[in-house]
Design an enzyme around this catalytic site. Sequence first.
Site, short mmCIF file in Angstrom:
data_model
loop_
_atom_site.label_atom_id
_atom_site.label_comp_id
_atom_site.label_asym_id
_atom_site.label_seq_id
_atom_site.Cartn_x
_atom_site.Cartn_y
_atom_site.Cartn_z
N GLN A 286 -9.31 13.35 -8.85
CA GLN A 286 -10.40 12.72 -8.11
C GLN A 286 -9.99 12.51 -6.65
OE1 GLN A 286 -13.39 12.15 -9.31
NE2 GLN A 286 -13.07 12.26 -11.51
N TYR A 315 -12.91 17.95 -20.98
CA TYR A 315 -12.77 18.29 -19.56
C TYR A 315 -11.76 17.30 -18.94
CZ TYR A 315 -17.24 20.47 -20.75
OH TYR A 315 -18.25 21.18 -21.36
N CYS A 410 -20.62 14.49 -12.01
CA CYS A 410 -20.67 14.55 -10.55
C CYS A 410 -21.93 15.28 -10.09
CB CYS A 410 -19.42 15.23 -10.00
SG CYS A 410 -19.14 16.87 -10.67
N1 SAH Z 1 -11.56 14.04 -16.23
C1 SAH Z 1 -10.74 14.57 -15.17
C2 SAH Z 1 -11.19 15.93 -14.66
C3 SAH Z 1 -12.65 16.11 -14.38
S1 SAH Z 1 -13.08 17.52 -13.43
C4 SAH Z 1 -10.62 13.58 -14.04
O1 SAH Z 1 -11.31 12.58 -13.98
O2 SAH Z 1 -9.76 13.78 -13.18
C5 SAH Z 1 -13.59 18.67 -14.61
C6 SAH Z 1 -12.46 19.39 -15.31
O3 SAH Z 1 -13.04 20.28 -16.25
C7 SAH Z 1 -11.56 20.24 -14.42
O4 SAH Z 1 -10.22 19.87 -14.63
C8 SAH Z 1 -11.82 21.67 -14.90
O5 SAH Z 1 -10.65 22.49 -14.83
C9 SAH Z 1 -12.24 21.44 -16.32
N2 SAH Z 1 -13.08 22.49 -16.93
C10 SAH Z 1 -14.03 23.25 -16.36
N3 SAH Z 1 -14.64 24.02 -17.26
C11 SAH Z 1 -14.09 23.74 -18.46
C12 SAH Z 1 -14.31 24.20 -19.80
N4 SAH Z 1 -15.24 25.11 -20.05
N5 SAH Z 1 -13.57 23.70 -20.78
C13 SAH Z 1 -12.61 22.77 -20.52
N6 SAH Z 1 -12.36 22.28 -19.28
C14 SAH Z 1 -13.09 22.76 -18.26
#
Ligand code: SAH
Length: 452
Positions: A286, A315, A410
């Site tokens: 973030q 994710y 987001c």
């Molecule tokens: N929850 C974390 C990251 C959120 S951002 C935080 O708060 O920091 C979204 C994340 O989803 C990223 O790390 C991206 O690499 C991941 N992502 C994107 N597409 C995805 C998918 N199909 N399956 C799993 N992860 C995914």
Amino acid sequence: MEYPKREGNKTLEGECVAIDDNGKGIVRLNGQTLFVDNLLPSEKAELEVETYKDEISAIKVKRRFNDSPLRVKPLCPYYQECGGCSLMHLSYQGQLEYKRDKVKNLLHKFAKIDFEPSPTLGMASPYRFRNKVQVPIRLVKGQVVSGFFKENTHQIVPLEDCLIETEEAEKILKGIKKLLTKYHIPPYDEDKGRGLIRHILIKESLHFKETMVVLVTSNRDFYGKVNLAKEIVKMFPEVTTVVQNINTRHTNVILGEQEDVLFGSGKIKDSIFNLSFLISSRSFYQTNPLQTEVLYKTALDQAGLTGQEEVLDAYSGTGTIGLCASIKAKKVLGVEIEPSAVRDARLNAKMNKIPNAEFIQADCTTYLLENKEKAHFDVVFMDPPRKGSTPEFLLALKEIKPKKIIYISCNPVTLARDLADLKDTYDLVSVTPVDMFPQTSHVETVVSLKLR
Ligand code: SAH
């Protein structure tokens, strides 16, 4: 090259009635809807409208007849040209209210859900909040400059100071540009396909005073790179690691796949709620660290964990949400697609001595489809990228039936679309916008859902 001829400019007068999802003022005129930069509701203005082949190609405010009570003078001199902070002319309170309305309207529009969101959780000081700076480097009139690209062009506009970036990062950026000049290290020139330094990326830790510098280069070989890294560290002792990222492709994507660590460990450490997190150049983290705690606290409060729950962090990035939740849960499984983020998440679990969190590298949809028969989760946190989740993932969730889903989004458009898929099985408990991106029209939202 011959440019298409302008068909002429029209001058029209109109009144702004609302702000659209991108921060532009909406003006309705003769059955047409115009979207105008830098215009607020109740403001009347003379507009210069350029047309090409009967289509509007550009609109500018020529003269504003009155000011909205919510109008403020943008603090940034580049505000108009850059366009990054599209709401800097709106008071901060006005921005927070706009974001709440935006979430409410989009839930209605795309999910037919009528729900009153909580007030947007904002910042005490909505400037200099970003922990990540990412700028193109080019040569302009013999000078090494950083800045932003003019809309729809590859023409760089030099920018000396950006008000949402920290003063420390700005100093480091200036210092690196001086070093590039001193050692005649050429910035990239995409027209000629020559030069070396494409972008500079700076990531800062708010809590540990550790900073990462990433030099994105067009070529792996460059003479004196380790010495350059040492000079950067000598100049700025808070820089604890310097990474070279190699991007040889002709693309707008900033980072390439290959990396060499030039100094330090290639990672920096930050903390959230007394837990430490390692971050590498490519993993998502973030970008507004003060608001990250507000965001996560909102999500965790809504989850109401008691210590008995099995939790999915979908994710999961570097594992931040799942690890914060693990302290109050029986066990946590994180699923994330980016291998370096998964490696960081596992390291983070180890570093914080958290035994009940596991992370796997997979596409969330594939994982859930393959495991839905045996999977059991009481609470699911899901925090997908801007494009949101997939219908298959949401359908699988409805089969697994976790008691609670905490959706962190987001992008309220894809959030609403995904909630439309969930609403036959889940009830909305709360919708809380959080301002992670002051001065822009972006909004983060935490939605808490309960199994009906
Ligand atoms: N929850 C974390 C990251 C959120 S951002 C935080 O708060 O920091 C979204 C994340 O989803 C990223 O790390 C991206 O690499 C991941 N992502 C994107 N597409 C995805 C998918 N199909 N399956 C799993 N992860 C995914």
